[in-house]
Design an enzyme around this catalytic site. Structure first.
Site, PDB file in Angstrom:
ATOM      1  N   VAL A 147       7.015  -2.345   7.164  1.00 44.84           N
ATOM      2  CA  VAL A 147       6.903  -0.843   7.278  1.00 44.84           C
ATOM      3  C   VAL A 147       7.431  -0.288   6.003  1.00 44.84           C
ATOM      4  CG1 VAL A 147       7.671   1.281   8.273  1.00 44.84           C
ATOM      5  CG2 VAL A 147       7.131  -0.732   9.860  1.00 44.84           C
ATOM      6  N   LYS A 148       6.967   0.650   5.341  1.00 48.99           N
ATOM      7  CA  LYS A 148       7.556   1.233   4.204  1.00 48.99           C
ATOM      8  C   LYS A 148       8.100   2.616   4.337  1.00 48.99           C
ATOM      9  CE  LYS A 148       5.962   1.027  -0.460  1.00 48.99           C
ATOM     10  NZ  LYS A 148       4.433   0.974  -1.251  1.00 48.99           N
ATOM     11  N   LEU A 149       9.327   2.860   3.968  1.00 49.88           N
ATOM     12  CA  LEU A 149      10.017   4.024   4.355  1.00 49.88           C
ATOM     13  C   LEU A 149      10.668   4.589   2.912  1.00 49.88           C
ATOM     14  CD1 LEU A 149      12.181   2.757   7.493  1.00 49.88           C
ATOM     15  CD2 LEU A 149       9.893   4.001   7.436  1.00 49.88           C
ATOM     16  N   THR A 161       0.853  -1.130   0.105  1.00 50.26           N
ATOM     17  CA  THR A 161       0.186  -0.006   0.057  1.00 50.26           C
ATOM     18  C   THR A 161       0.770   1.284  -0.205  1.00 50.26           C
ATOM     19  OG1 THR A 161      -0.132   0.229   2.303  1.00 50.26           O
ATOM     20  CG2 THR A 161      -1.819  -1.227   1.485  1.00 50.26           C
ATOM     21  N   ALA A 188       2.923  -1.091   4.891  1.00 52.55           N
ATOM     22  CA  ALA A 188       2.202   0.034   5.313  1.00 52.55           C
ATOM     23  C   ALA A 188       3.185   1.390   5.474  1.00 52.55           C
ATOM     24  CB  ALA A 188       1.462  -0.076   6.749  1.00 52.55           C
TER      25      ALA A 188
END
Ligand code: G3P
Length: 219
Positions: free
Chosen positions: A82-84, A27, A56
């Site tokens: 976790v998307k960074l 996402t 996310a």
């Protein structure tokens, strides 16, 4: 190659799940904005439907805040990644989260050097954006090739997640090059099965079978 859906559309995810081929979900804030539900509800719903990694994305840009927001996102479900963004702040937060065994997907990758840094920062996934590179007139697939070489040269375990996929050729080429994952808009996933000769061949088989006048049971 693993297949992820690049979507926050619960209806689509529910419909495509029975194929057994949805290995994960990605996402991003733009996709979240397309949903009429709140982001927590969306993420929880997706994580209930799909066992694999669900990316996310944080919506802050300073390392300490990214780390804290990342930990919060990871607390929502066991399979959250976790998307960074691929920035120095993102790299710092990535190292901290990875050291706590929280999976990180480094996004907005447009160069092999960025991918090298993400791997060194302990990212679980690197997301090169193929379509957006193509949009500039360059060839997004070349980046996938470069990253594959860099990672293979040094045995990095970070998985190459081909993102910003716009057509079925992108999927085929990512698989040929050896991307570990491709994240697809649902419509592209559905289009992967299409071939006119399959339709034509099936029609003929069924026609010939009908002509025999026999019945085959469906127990
Ligand atoms: O998840 C990020 C990525 O897949 C975005 O794709 O089509 O907006 O460039 P696109």
């Amino acid at each position: 190659m693993k297949i992820f859906l690049d979507s926050t559309d619960i209806e689509y995810i529910t419909r495509l799940r029975p194929t057994g081929m949805i290995d994960g979900i990605t996402t991003n804030p733009s996709l979240m904005a397309q949903s009429d539900k709140g982001f927590e509800e969306v993420l929880r719903d997706i994580c209930t439907l799909i066992e694999g990694p669900v990316s996310a994305e944080v919506v802050v840009t300073e390392a300490g805040e990214m780390y804290r927001q990342g930990r919060y996102l990871a607390s929502l479900a066991d399979n959250i990644v976790v998307k960074l963004p691929c920035t120095w702040e993102g790299m710092t937060a990535c190292r901290k989260l990875a050291d706590e065994n929280i999976g990180v997907n480094v996004t907005l990758c447009f160069s092999a050097n960025q991918a090298l840094l993400a791997a060194k920062a302990g990212a679980m996934f690197i997301s090169p954006f193929i379509g957006r590179i193509d949009d500039t007139g360059a060839d997004g697939m070349e980046l996938i090739e470069e990253i594959r070489s860099v990672y293979d040269n040094y045995g990095f375990e970070t998985e190459i997640l081909a993102a910003s996929i716009r057509n079925v050729e992108h999927v085929k080429n990512a698989a040929l090059i050896g991307a570990d994952v491709a994240t697809l808009p649902p419509k592209i996933f559905e289009a992967l099965i299409e071939h006119p000769l399959t339709d034509k061949g099936l029609e003929k088989f069924l026609q010939d079978w009908k002509a025999t006048g026999q019945n085959m049971p469906i127990p």
